[in-house]
Design a protein around this motif. Sequence first.
Motif, PDB file in Angstrom:
ATOM      1  N   VAL A   1       0.852  -1.180   0.000  1.00 33.57           N
ATOM      2  CA  VAL A   1       0.000   0.000   0.000  1.00 33.57           C
ATOM      3  C   VAL A   1       0.894   1.237   0.000  1.00 33.57           C
ATOM      4  N   ILE A   2       0.612   2.150  -0.924  1.00 32.39           N
ATOM      5  CA  ILE A   2       1.298   3.434  -0.979  1.00 32.39           C
ATOM      6  C   ILE A   2       0.271   4.486  -0.583  1.00 32.39           C
ATOM      7  N   TYR A   3       0.526   5.139   0.534  1.00 33.67           N
ATOM      8  CA  TYR A   3      -0.433   6.077   1.105  1.00 33.67           C
ATOM      9  C   TYR A   3      -0.247   7.481   0.534  1.00 33.67           C
ATOM     10  N   SER A   4      -0.369   7.588  -0.781  1.00 34.29           N
ATOM     11  CA  SER A   4      -0.321   8.883  -1.445  1.00 34.29           C
ATOM     12  C   SER A   4      -1.717   9.520  -1.347  1.00 34.29           C
ATOM     13  N   GLU A   5      -1.892  10.713  -1.969  1.00 33.59           N
ATOM     14  CA  GLU A   5      -3.205  11.367  -1.939  1.00 33.59           C
ATOM     15  C   GLU A   5      -4.302  10.407  -2.365  1.00 33.59           C
ATOM     16  N   ALA A   6      -4.090   9.745  -3.481  1.00 31.19           N
ATOM     17  CA  ALA A   6      -4.971   8.660  -3.913  1.00 31.19           C
ATOM     18  C   ALA A   6      -4.253   7.369  -3.515  1.00 31.19           C
ATOM     19  N   ILE A   7      -4.789   6.653  -2.529  1.00 27.87           N
ATOM     20  CA  ILE A   7      -4.119   5.458  -2.015  1.00 27.87           C
ATOM     21  C   ILE A   7      -3.970   4.430  -3.130  1.00 27.87           C
ATOM     22  N   GLN A   8      -2.743   3.926  -3.269  1.00 28.14           N
ATOM     23  CA  GLN A   8      -2.438   2.911  -4.277  1.00 28.14           C
ATOM     24  C   GLN A   8      -2.311   1.564  -3.567  1.00 28.14           C
ATOM     25  N   LEU A   9      -3.182   0.628  -3.929  1.00 20.77           N
ATOM     26  CA  LEU A   9      -3.188  -0.701  -3.322  1.00 20.77           C
ATOM     27  C   LEU A   9      -2.777  -1.721  -4.371  1.00 20.77           C
ATOM     28  N   PHE A  10      -1.768  -2.518  -4.049  1.00 24.37           N
ATOM     29  CA  PHE A  10      -1.269  -3.538  -4.960  1.00 24.37           C
ATOM     30  C   PHE A  10      -1.407  -4.901  -4.300  1.00 24.37           C
ATOM     31  N   GLU A  11      -2.104  -5.808  -4.969  1.00 21.47           N
ATOM     32  CA  GLU A  11      -2.206  -7.190  -4.500  1.00 21.47           C
ATOM     33  C   GLU A  11      -1.012  -7.959  -5.053  1.00 21.47           C
ATOM     34  N   ILE A  12      -0.259  -8.609  -4.165  1.00 22.72           N
ATOM     35  CA  ILE A  12       0.880  -9.411  -4.610  1.00 22.72           C
ATOM     36  C   ILE A  12       0.346 -10.727  -5.150  1.00 22.72           C
ATOM     37  N   VAL A  13       0.567 -10.962  -6.439  1.00 23.41           N
ATOM     38  CA  VAL A  13       0.082 -12.161  -7.116  1.00 23.41           C
ATOM     39  C   VAL A  13       1.131 -13.266  -7.078  1.00 23.41           C
ATOM     40  N   GLU A  14       2.400 -12.851  -7.201  1.00 27.31           N
ATOM     41  CA  GLU A  14       3.480 -13.837  -7.231  1.00 27.31           C
ATOM     42  C   GLU A  14       4.746 -13.253  -6.622  1.00 27.31           C
ATOM     43  N   TYR A  15       5.397 -14.062  -5.797  1.00 28.85           N
ATOM     44  CA  TYR A  15       6.671 -13.688  -5.196  1.00 28.85           C
ATOM     45  C   TYR A  15       7.787 -14.331  -6.019  1.00 28.85           C
ATOM     46  N   PHE A  16       8.841 -13.581  -6.284  1.00 26.29           N
ATOM     47  CA  PHE A  16      10.002 -14.118  -6.972  1.00 26.29           C
ATOM     48  C   PHE A  16      11.178 -14.191  -6.006  1.00 26.29           C
ATOM     49  N   PRO A  17      12.128 -15.079  -6.277  1.00 29.73           N
ATOM     50  CA  PRO A  17      13.309 -15.145  -5.406  1.00 29.73           C
ATOM     51  C   PRO A  17      14.108 -13.842  -5.455  1.00 29.73           C
ATOM     52  N   VAL A  18      14.797 -13.570  -4.385  1.00 33.99           N
ATOM     53  CA  VAL A  18      15.664 -12.396  -4.311  1.00 33.99           C
ATOM     54  C   VAL A  18      16.775 -12.553  -5.344  1.00 33.99           C
ATOM     55  N   GLU A  19      17.060 -11.473  -6.057  1.00 34.36           N
ATOM     56  CA  GLU A  19      18.140 -11.456  -7.046  1.00 34.36           C
ATOM     57  C   GLU A  19      19.253 -10.578  -6.490  1.00 34.36           C
ATOM     58  N   GLU A  20      20.468 -11.083  -6.521  1.00 38.93           N
ATOM     59  CA  GLU A  20      21.590 -10.286  -6.022  1.00 38.93           C
ATOM     60  C   GLU A  20      22.755 -10.381  -6.986  1.00 38.93           C
ATOM     61  N   ASN A  21      23.367  -9.225  -7.243  1.00 36.56           N
ATOM     62  CA  ASN A  21      24.580  -9.182  -8.047  1.00 36.56           C
ATOM     63  C   ASN A  21      25.570  -8.235  -7.365  1.00 36.56           C
ATOM     64  N   ASP A  22      26.608  -7.832  -8.060  1.00 37.47           N
ATOM     65  CA  ASP A  22      27.646  -6.993  -7.451  1.00 37.47           C
ATOM     66  C   ASP A  22      27.135  -5.610  -7.043  1.00 37.47           C
ATOM     67  N   THR A  23      26.086  -5.130  -7.710  1.00 35.34           N
ATOM     68  CA  THR A  23      25.636  -3.760  -7.462  1.00 35.34           C
ATOM     69  C   THR A  23      24.286  -3.649  -6.762  1.00 35.34           C
ATOM     70  N   ASP A  24      23.417  -4.667  -6.881  1.00 38.65           N
ATOM     71  CA  ASP A  24      22.046  -4.540  -6.390  1.00 38.65           C
ATOM     72  C   ASP A  24      21.556  -5.795  -5.672  1.00 38.65           C
ATOM     73  N   ILE A  25      20.591  -5.576  -4.773  1.00 43.05           N
ATOM     74  CA  ILE A  25      19.773  -6.650  -4.210  1.00 43.05           C
ATOM     75  C   ILE A  25      18.336  -6.295  -4.581  1.00 43.05           C
ATOM     76  N   VAL A  26      17.647  -7.213  -5.268  1.00 41.86           N
ATOM     77  CA  VAL A  26      16.310  -6.927  -5.795  1.00 41.86           C
ATOM     78  C   VAL A  26      15.305  -7.922  -5.218  1.00 41.86           C
ATOM     79  N   TYR A  27      14.203  -7.366  -4.685  1.00 39.95           N
ATOM     80  CA  TYR A  27      13.084  -8.166  -4.184  1.00 39.95           C
ATOM     81  C   TYR A  27      11.895  -7.912  -5.109  1.00 39.95           C
TER      82      TYR A  27
END
Length: 137
Positions: A66-92
């Motif tokens: 949920v992003i509590y901006s002026e107009a609340i943005q609600l996102f339903e998580i449909v699928e989780y992916f494994p964490v991706e990690e490389n030399d520069t980033d960690i991505v969820y």
Amino acid sequence: MNKVKIGIVFVFLFLVFNQGYSQTYKFKTTGLSVSEKEGNGKFGAWSDLKLVNIVINLDTTKNRIVIYSEAIQLFEIVEYFPVEENDTDIVYPFICKDNNGEDCTISFITRKNQENRKQLYIKYEDRVLVYNIVNFE
């Protein structure tokens, strides 16, 4: 009657301990930038960074962001992916549906080479939003 009382106690304890393991993460935004897909099918330049102060809640127990901006943005998580990690980033990464039913990919990214700066990317077919975020307690 004692069996009923014992059963109620067990159900209560189960609910209390089960909620104790919920995974809720809170963030606060510090900036927002947007890029839109152009006629050639590629994303254009990023907009100027807009300073914003918004709370974001990631709740893996309820499978939503949920992003509590002026107009609340609600996102339903449909699928989780494994964490991706490389030399520069960690991505969820997550596949989500927003409150309009539109599909998107949401990624929480930690930039290792930028003093572990955190960003939230919301990628749609025709646009990408990026929020700079910090942990919020």
